[in-house]
Write an enzyme that holds these catalytic residues in place. Structure first.
Site, PDB file in Angstrom:
ATOM      1  N   GLU A   1       0.832  -1.204   0.000  1.00  0.00           N
ATOM      2  CA  GLU A   1       0.000   0.000   0.000  1.00  0.00           C
ATOM      3  C   GLU A   1       0.873   1.265   0.000  1.00  0.00           C
ATOM      4  O   GLU A   1       0.591   2.232  -0.708  1.00  0.00           O
ATOM      5  CB  GLU A   1      -0.930  -0.002   1.225  1.00  0.00           C
ATOM      6  CG  GLU A   1      -1.871   1.188   1.192  1.00  0.00           C
ATOM      7  CD  GLU A   1      -2.692   1.331   2.465  1.00  0.00           C
ATOM      8  OE1 GLU A   1      -3.156   0.315   3.001  1.00  0.00           O
ATOM      9  OE2 GLU A   1      -2.867   2.479   2.907  1.00  0.00           O
TER      10      GLU A   1
ATOM     11  N   THR B   1      -3.445   2.804   5.661  1.00  0.00           N
ATOM     12  CA  THR B   1      -4.794   2.669   6.240  1.00  0.00           C
ATOM     13  C   THR B   1      -4.865   1.686   7.414  1.00  0.00           C
ATOM     14  O   THR B   1      -5.868   1.658   8.123  1.00  0.00           O
ATOM     15  CB  THR B   1      -5.774   2.165   5.160  1.00  0.00           C
ATOM     16  OG1 THR B   1      -5.249   0.938   4.628  1.00  0.00           O
ATOM     17  CG2 THR B   1      -5.972   3.183   4.061  1.00  0.00           C
TER      18      THR B   1
ATOM     19  N   CYS C   1      -8.295   3.483   8.280  1.00  0.00           N
ATOM     20  CA  CYS C   1      -9.691   3.288   7.876  1.00  0.00           C
ATOM     21  C   CYS C   1     -10.582   2.865   9.047  1.00  0.00           C
ATOM     22  O   CYS C   1     -10.097   2.456  10.106  1.00  0.00           O
ATOM     23  CB  CYS C   1      -9.762   2.269   6.746  1.00  0.00           C
ATOM     24  SG  CYS C   1      -9.538   0.594   7.334  1.00  0.00           S
TER      25      CYS C   1
ATOM     26  N   SER D   1      -0.300  -9.654   7.048  1.00  0.00           N
ATOM     27  CA  SER D   1      -1.462  -8.765   7.140  1.00  0.00           C
ATOM     28  C   SER D   1      -1.176  -7.699   8.195  1.00  0.00           C
ATOM     29  O   SER D   1      -1.148  -7.981   9.394  1.00  0.00           O
ATOM     30  CB  SER D   1      -2.700  -9.591   7.518  1.00  0.00           C
ATOM     31  OG  SER D   1      -3.688  -8.737   8.055  1.00  0.00           O
TER      32      SER D   1
HETATM   33  S1  SF4 Z   1     -11.567  -1.067   4.481  1.00  0.00           S
HETATM   34 FE1  SF4 Z   1     -10.309  -2.931   4.458  1.00  0.00          FE
HETATM   35  S2  SF4 Z   1      -9.332  -2.963   2.452  1.00  0.00           S
HETATM   36 FE2  SF4 Z   1     -10.093  -0.875   2.816  1.00  0.00          FE
HETATM   37  S3  SF4 Z   1      -8.394   0.216   3.709  1.00  0.00           S
HETATM   38 FE3  SF4 Z   1      -9.563  -0.617   5.413  1.00  0.00          FE
HETATM   39  S4  SF4 Z   1      -8.628  -2.601   5.859  1.00  0.00           S
HETATM   40 FE4  SF4 Z   1      -7.885  -1.969   3.851  1.00  0.00          FE
END
Ligand code: SF4
Length: 335
Positions: free
Chosen positions: A131, A169, A199, A227
């Protein structure tokens, strides 16, 4: 003698977020529409089980576009890609489907906008993470990576009144705030992102873990080692008072020693983990006396994202072609 009551505190929200759900569905729908093989650049989401399940259905995971045969379909993963990756795909006449999570795309747009205004951008994130490579690739000349609080002292900027921080994120909220505080000691005019870059799914999963961790002898996080958000959950659990924390891909990886002397086990999972793996962990724990499960809920998630436009368009066209064929067949039979 009274028997000690053993229990599981099950965190909610846990598991799939909207971005992962969309990315996995993108590969599944592409397999249905075009048939195997479908090429996917990088792991579609960072989960061993998801990747091997999709591989068994005909997805081929590659590291770079050069490994995809010219003219074939390639899906870009949820973590996002730098603009040069689209260019490479175009040069090889690949049909690209972009499964980048819209919340990652939002950070890309911020990077582009601040770079266009000639800001220095301090991107807080983990070096080498896909990312971060994708986001930095939007404005390489403006972006500096800050990998944790200790990196804050290495930053140099051109104009201390024109500098903004953005982030990956899936970071730890607390550690990111620590990094920002360190940066602000040197750069008091440092601006923050227009809205949270970490996020909602990352924040919610960390928040509920913080609630349960102080009561847990051990917290088991289901998720893969690569992850980022899953690894952060173990760290957050330990910081919040869990006496031990472990990351497992599958239930069978849980060592019996981890449960020795424990009365409360916390269970959660990263944003790329299907819930069936968590259910298997609960069964495993129940077989060892931890059958009493209390779900602790701190947020109700309803966000969903629609499939990539380029895929939706072709699914629609294929559905229209099928109904036309069916109508022609009926007309034939009648006529
Ligand atoms: S919603 Fe899921 S895929 Fe999107 S930025 Fe957050 S963790 Fe990553």
């Amino acid at each position: 003698m009274t028997e000690i009551r053993k229990r599981v505190l099950l965190a909610k929200p846990r598991g799939y977020c909207a971005g992962v759900d969309r990315a996995v569905q993108t590969v599944e729908e592409a397999l249905k529409l075009y048939g195997p093989p479908i090429y996917v650049r990088k792991q579609i989401v960072h989960n061993k089980h998801v990747v091997s399940t999709l591989e068994a259905r005909g997805a081929i995971f590659v590291e770079e576009n050069e490994e995809v045969p010219e003219g074939a379909i390639v899906i870009f993963s949820a973590h996002g890609v730098a603009p040069e990756v689209y260019e490479q795909a175009k040069a090889r006449s690949l049909k690209a489907i972009d499964a980048t999570c819209p919340l990652v795309t939002k950070v890309h747009q911020e990077a582009k906008r601040f770079a266009a205004d000639d800001y220095d951008i301090l991107l807080i994130g983990h070096e080498g993470h896909e990312e971060v490579i994708g986001t930095a690739g939007e404005a390489p000349a403006h972006v500096q990576l800050v990998d944790g609080p200790d990196d804050a002292d290495k930053v140099t900027v051109r104009d201390p009144s024109k500098v903004v921080w953005l982030s990956q994120t899936t970071l730890s909220v607390d550690e990111t705030m620590e990094t920002v505080a360190r940066l602000k000691q040197r750069l008091p005019l440092l601006q923050s992102p227009p809205s949270d870059d970490i996020c909602y799914a990352t924040q919610n999963r960390q928040h509920v873990v913080k609630q349960i961790a102080p009561d847990c002898d051990v917290v088991i996080v289901v998720g893969s080692r690569n992850s980022s958000n899953s690894v952060r959950l173990v760290e957050v659990a330990l910081d919040a008072g869990a006496r031990a924390g472990h990351l497992v891909d599958y239930a069978h990886e849980i060592a019996d020693e981890w449960l020795e002397g424990a009365t409360t086990v916390g269970v959660t999972s990263g944003a790329s983990v299907p819930d069936e793996l968590v259910m298997q962990v609960l069964e495993h724990l129940a077989a060892r006396g931890f059958g009493d499960v209390a779900e602790v809920t701190t947020a109700d998630e309803r966000l969903t994202f629609s499939l990539p436009q380029e895929l939706k368009r072709e699914m629609k066209a294929a559905a229209a072609a099928r109904s036309k064929e069916a109508a022609a067949l009926v007309a034939d039979q009648l006529g």
